[in-house]
Design a protein around this motif. Structure first.
Motif, PDB file in Angstrom:
ATOM      1  N   GLN A  93      43.433  71.490  -2.841  1.00 36.88           N
ATOM      2  CA  GLN A  93      43.802  71.355  -4.249  1.00 36.88           C
ATOM      3  C   GLN A  93      45.086  70.527  -4.398  1.00 36.88           C
ATOM      4  OE1 GLN A  93      45.481  74.778  -6.445  1.00 36.88           O
ATOM      5  NE2 GLN A  93      43.702  74.570  -7.819  1.00 36.88           N
ATOM      6  N   LEU A  94      46.044  70.788  -3.531  1.00 36.48           N
ATOM      7  CA  LEU A  94      47.276  69.996  -3.530  1.00 36.48           C
ATOM      8  C   LEU A  94      46.969  68.524  -3.332  1.00 36.48           C
ATOM      9  CD1 LEU A  94      50.322  69.415  -3.280  1.00 36.48           C
ATOM     10  CD2 LEU A  94      50.222  70.283  -0.932  1.00 36.48           C
ATOM     11  N   LEU A  95      46.087  68.216  -2.389  1.00 33.34           N
ATOM     12  CA  LEU A  95      45.728  66.826  -2.124  1.00 33.34           C
ATOM     13  C   LEU A  95      45.020  66.207  -3.328  1.00 33.34           C
ATOM     14  CD1 LEU A  95      45.781  64.528  -0.107  1.00 33.34           C
ATOM     15  CD2 LEU A  95      43.618  65.384   0.833  1.00 33.34           C
ATOM     16  N   ASP A  96      44.147  66.964  -3.999  1.00 38.39           N
ATOM     17  CA  ASP A  96      43.480  66.473  -5.214  1.00 38.39           C
ATOM     18  C   ASP A  96      44.509  66.009  -6.247  1.00 38.39           C
ATOM     19  OD1 ASP A  96      40.944  66.991  -4.279  1.00 38.39           O
ATOM     20  OD2 ASP A  96      40.724  68.901  -5.350  1.00 38.39           O
ATOM     21  N   ILE A 106      57.847  76.393  -5.118  1.00 36.20           N
ATOM     22  CA  ILE A 106      57.641  77.315  -4.009  1.00 36.20           C
ATOM     23  C   ILE A 106      56.368  78.111  -4.299  1.00 36.20           C
ATOM     24  CG2 ILE A 106      58.616  79.247  -2.718  1.00 36.20           C
ATOM     25  CD1 ILE A 106      61.382  78.150  -3.516  1.00 36.20           C
ATOM     26  N   ILE A 107      55.312  77.786  -3.579  1.00 35.61           N
ATOM     27  CA  ILE A 107      54.004  78.390  -3.848  1.00 35.61           C
ATOM     28  C   ILE A 107      53.962  79.791  -3.243  1.00 35.61           C
ATOM     29  CG2 ILE A 107      51.511  78.162  -3.553  1.00 35.61           C
ATOM     30  CD1 ILE A 107      51.952  75.135  -3.226  1.00 35.61           C
ATOM     31  N   PRO A 130      48.613  75.433  -8.780  1.00 31.57           N
ATOM     32  CA  PRO A 130      48.449  74.184  -9.537  1.00 31.57           C
ATOM     33  C   PRO A 130      49.537  73.954 -10.580  1.00 31.57           C
ATOM     34  CG  PRO A 130      46.780  75.800 -10.165  1.00 31.57           C
ATOM     35  CD  PRO A 130      47.469  76.321  -8.949  1.00 31.57           C
ATOM     36  N   MET A 131      50.050  75.033 -11.178  1.00 30.62           N
ATOM     37  CA  MET A 131      51.090  74.861 -12.193  1.00 30.62           C
ATOM     38  C   MET A 131      52.383  74.324 -11.587  1.00 30.62           C
ATOM     39  SD  MET A 131      48.914  77.457 -13.197  1.00 30.62           S
ATOM     40  CE  MET A 131      49.580  79.119 -13.216  1.00 30.62           C
ATOM     41  N   GLU A 140      42.755  78.533  -6.778  1.00 26.92           N
ATOM     42  CA  GLU A 140      42.492  79.202  -8.053  1.00 26.92           C
ATOM     43  C   GLU A 140      42.976  78.324  -9.212  1.00 26.92           C
ATOM     44  OE1 GLU A 140      40.840  81.929  -8.213  1.00 26.92           O
ATOM     45  OE2 GLU A 140      40.967  82.744  -6.168  1.00 26.92           O
ATOM     46  N   ASN A 141      42.583  78.713 -10.408  1.00 25.31           N
ATOM     47  CA  ASN A 141      43.061  78.099 -11.657  1.00 25.31           C
ATOM     48  C   ASN A 141      42.857  76.583 -11.703  1.00 25.31           C
ATOM     49  OD1 ASN A 141      43.825  80.414 -13.052  1.00 25.31           O
ATOM     50  ND2 ASN A 141      45.896  80.437 -12.171  1.00 25.31           N
ATOM     51  N   GLU A 142      41.661  76.162 -11.301  1.00 27.48           N
ATOM     52  CA  GLU A 142      41.335  74.736 -11.360  1.00 27.48           C
ATOM     53  C   GLU A 142      41.412  74.194 -12.784  1.00 27.48           C
ATOM     54  OE1 GLU A 142      40.023  71.908  -9.281  1.00 27.48           O
ATOM     55  OE2 GLU A 142      41.459  73.027  -8.087  1.00 27.48           O
ATOM     56  N   GLN A 143      41.235  75.073 -13.767  1.00 29.24           N
ATOM     57  CA  GLN A 143      41.246  74.620 -15.157  1.00 29.24           C
ATOM     58  C   GLN A 143      42.627  74.104 -15.587  1.00 29.24           C
ATOM     59  OE1 GLN A 143      40.933  77.738 -14.126  1.00 29.24           O
ATOM     60  NE2 GLN A 143      42.045  79.199 -15.422  1.00 29.24           N
TER      61      GLN A 143
END
Length: 581
Positions: free
Chosen positions: A8-11, A130-131, A138-139, A169-172
């Motif tokens: 997701q980070l790479l996306d 900091i994840i 994503p936020m 998570e939270n792709e939206q």
């Protein structure tokens, strides 16, 4: 198939145009690196040292004017990124640093390689993502990227080892990110006040910085109406090159007399887009107008009569029609004549007929200027290589110049050249480096070979930290020759050992051919320029303090010679030979 947090980070990074990630992989980054390996359109650029990775990201971002990314894993790897990131911060270059972190279950226990990275990176980063959970990822990732792009800043994304492989998570919440462009327009009343000051001044000097990059034509137009000489910062050398109308050069420690006098002897100084730091080279009794997009810069280095908070383009768009044409050209004519005389003197210093050996470094810089392409990108080191570049290379046409102009770090040249070449594969990249700086970063010449980058590296090989020597002498110290000495390999042979190419140059008749050989090489190429450590470059103005410092230094060095110090005698002989040849 569901994606993990690393994917997701790479996306998100690819969504803002990231094509390369410069770094050294390791445990916490392995899922992220694997995601890159399986993805088209983005490459992992494996560097030999994380410090070089961050400088490479700086070079990429600075020359492409977009976001660049570097990465290092957990404590030690992340810490190595710091210096290059500080350089990006000080040059206002958008860079994202991705750092791994140990498993969350072990944090706070003084676990192997654990470092409180938030505390360490707090000064260099505008924001740190900091994840802590996939839901949050994503936020905070997007917030870091937006901050870096909006503020031309450094931001960090921390990826704990256990979170890296968790289901995203939270792709939206993932959405397109754009860099929004707006203008900061000053109040017209303030511009009218500036116009009145300029119109009433007998002589005006312009000190122009990198903030004028989008306003070159308007600055030149204003200088012609005011008959105002343009002095520029080092970073703005590729905006106001030596051949531009009304440009009279640089001021500061590596400046020239006409640039210095244009600033110090005018009736009114107009500072445009510069936070020029050297207060000894600024007037403090002269009326001064300072225009800057960063309000905190106004009056930061010298008291101002009028501060204008604006981008330079918006200010000049309103100002220029209100400025009256001045008729008296006495001030600028004198400075332009002095500048031309200085340039002629520089050309004479760089003549290949000066065959004294070790060679004069100016000859190499002048011939690089002659043969480099019109759109070449130059990276310069912090030290005497920057002096030879500033004095002997005209950054005309589409040429660019990058370096560590505000942070002042060594070892910026080679890695930033790698990043610049990665970002601009069709352009000619020249790195001008001292031997001391190259020794700090030379392991990543292998990286240039690995990725077949035809960078051209000119090493001024004088076996000495020459700029540090100049600093010592300026404050009245005799040069500490043992501390300043550099023990070097044959850099040309080193280039070949790494799989690149190179040539060692010890005779003036061979310099031109060596520069052409480097220019035409398809491999990374090193010119090992064996030059004199006695080549001097004095500031454009030497005050009483500096005169006393240099004089005291030389007296101490002569005293050491009289007492039988053979190294100091050799040092003085080199200086005399270089000066009188």
């Amino acid at each position: 198939m569901s994606k993990n947090v690393s994917e997701q980070l790479l996306d998100i990074l690819q969504g803002v145009g990231v094509e390369n990630v410069y770094g050294v992989t390791g445990d916490a980054l392995n899922f992220f690196v694997k995601a890159i390996e399986e993805r088209d359109g983005v490459d992992w650029i494996g560097m030999k040292h994380e410090g070089n990775a961050s400088f490479a990201a700086f070079g990429h971002s600075q020359t492409r004017e977009n976001l660049a990314v570097c990465a290092g894993t957990v404590g030690p790897g992340a810490l190595h990124l710091i210096n290059g990131l500080y350089n990006a911060k000080k040059e206002r270059t958008p860079v994202i640093a991705i750092t791994g972190q140990i498993n969350q279950k072990q944090q706070g226990t003084s676990f192997f390689q654990e470092v409180d990275l938030k505390k360490v990176f707090d000064d260099v980063c505008d924001y740190q993502a900091i994840i802590e959970t996939p839901e949050q990822a994503p936020m905070v990732i997007q917030r870091a990227i937006k901050n870096a792009m909006a503020n031309n800043a450094v931001c960090r994304i921390e990826l704990p080892a256990n979170v890296a492989e968790m289901k995203a998570e939270n792709e939206q919440f993932v959405h397109p990110i754009k860099k929004y462009v707006s203008r900061l327009v000053p109040e017209e009343s303030v511009v009218i006040e500036a116009a009145n000051l300029l119109n009433n001044a007998k002589t005006v000097g312009i000190l122009a910085g990198d903030g004028c990059r989008e306003s070159r034509a308007a600055v030149i137009e204003l200088s012609k109406k005011l008959n105002a000489p343009i002095t520029h910062s080092l970073r703005a050398s590729d905006i106001f090159d030596h051949d531009t109308d009304n440009v009279v050069g640089l001021t500061g420690l590596i400046g020239n007399p006409s640039g210095y006098n244009a600033v110090m002897k005018c009736d009114l100084l107009l500072m445009l887009g510069t936070d020029f730091p050297y207060i000894d080279f600024l007037p403090h009794e002269t009326k001064t107008i300072q225009v800057d997009i960063r309000q905190e810069n106004i009056g930061n280095r010298t008291a101002v009569s009028l501060g204008v908070w604006s981008d330079i383009s918006s200010f000049l768009e309103i100002l220029n029609p209100k400025v009256e044409q001045k008729e008296d050209t006495t001030f600028i004519d004198k400075l332009k004549k002095n500048f031309e005389n200085w340039r002629q003197n520089m050309k004479e210093q760089a003549s290949p007929t000066r065959e004294n050996e070790p060679l004069h470094p100016q000859i190499f810089a002048d011939l690089v200027n002659e043969h480099a392409s019109n759109d070449a990108i130059f990276t310069v080191e912090t030290g005497t290589s920057a002096i030879w570049a500033a004095h002997h290379i005209s950054f005309y046409s589409q040429r660019r110049l990058i370096g560590s102009f505000n942070h002042g770090s060594m070892a910026v040249g080679l890695p930033s050249a790698i990043g610049a070449q990665m970002a601009n594969p069709k352009q000619e990249i020249w790195c001008l480096s001292g031997d001391g700086a190259f020794n700090m970063a030379m392991q990543d010449f292998i990286t240039a070979v690995k990725y077949e980058l035809p960078i051209k590296v000119l090493i001024f090989n004088n076996s000495e930290l020459s700029f540090v020597k100049l600093e010592m002498e300026q404050v009245g110290l005799a040069a500490s020759l043992d501390a300043l000495h550099e023990t070097n390999v044959n850099f040309a042979e080193y280039a070949k050992l790494c799989g690149g190419d190179g040539v060692r140059v010890e005779h003036a008749k061979d310099i031109d051919a060596a520069v052409l050989q480097a220019k035409n090489s398809k491999k990374p190429f090193i010119i090992d320029a064996v030059v004199s450590s006695g080549a001097l470059s004095l500031p454009p103005h030497i005050g009483i303090k500096e005169a006393i410092g240099f004089g005291t230094s030389k007296l101490k060095e002569v005293g050491q010679v009289i007492s039988g110090d053979k190294k100091q005698w050799s040092n003085l002989k080199k200086e005399l030979q270089s000066y009188f040849d």
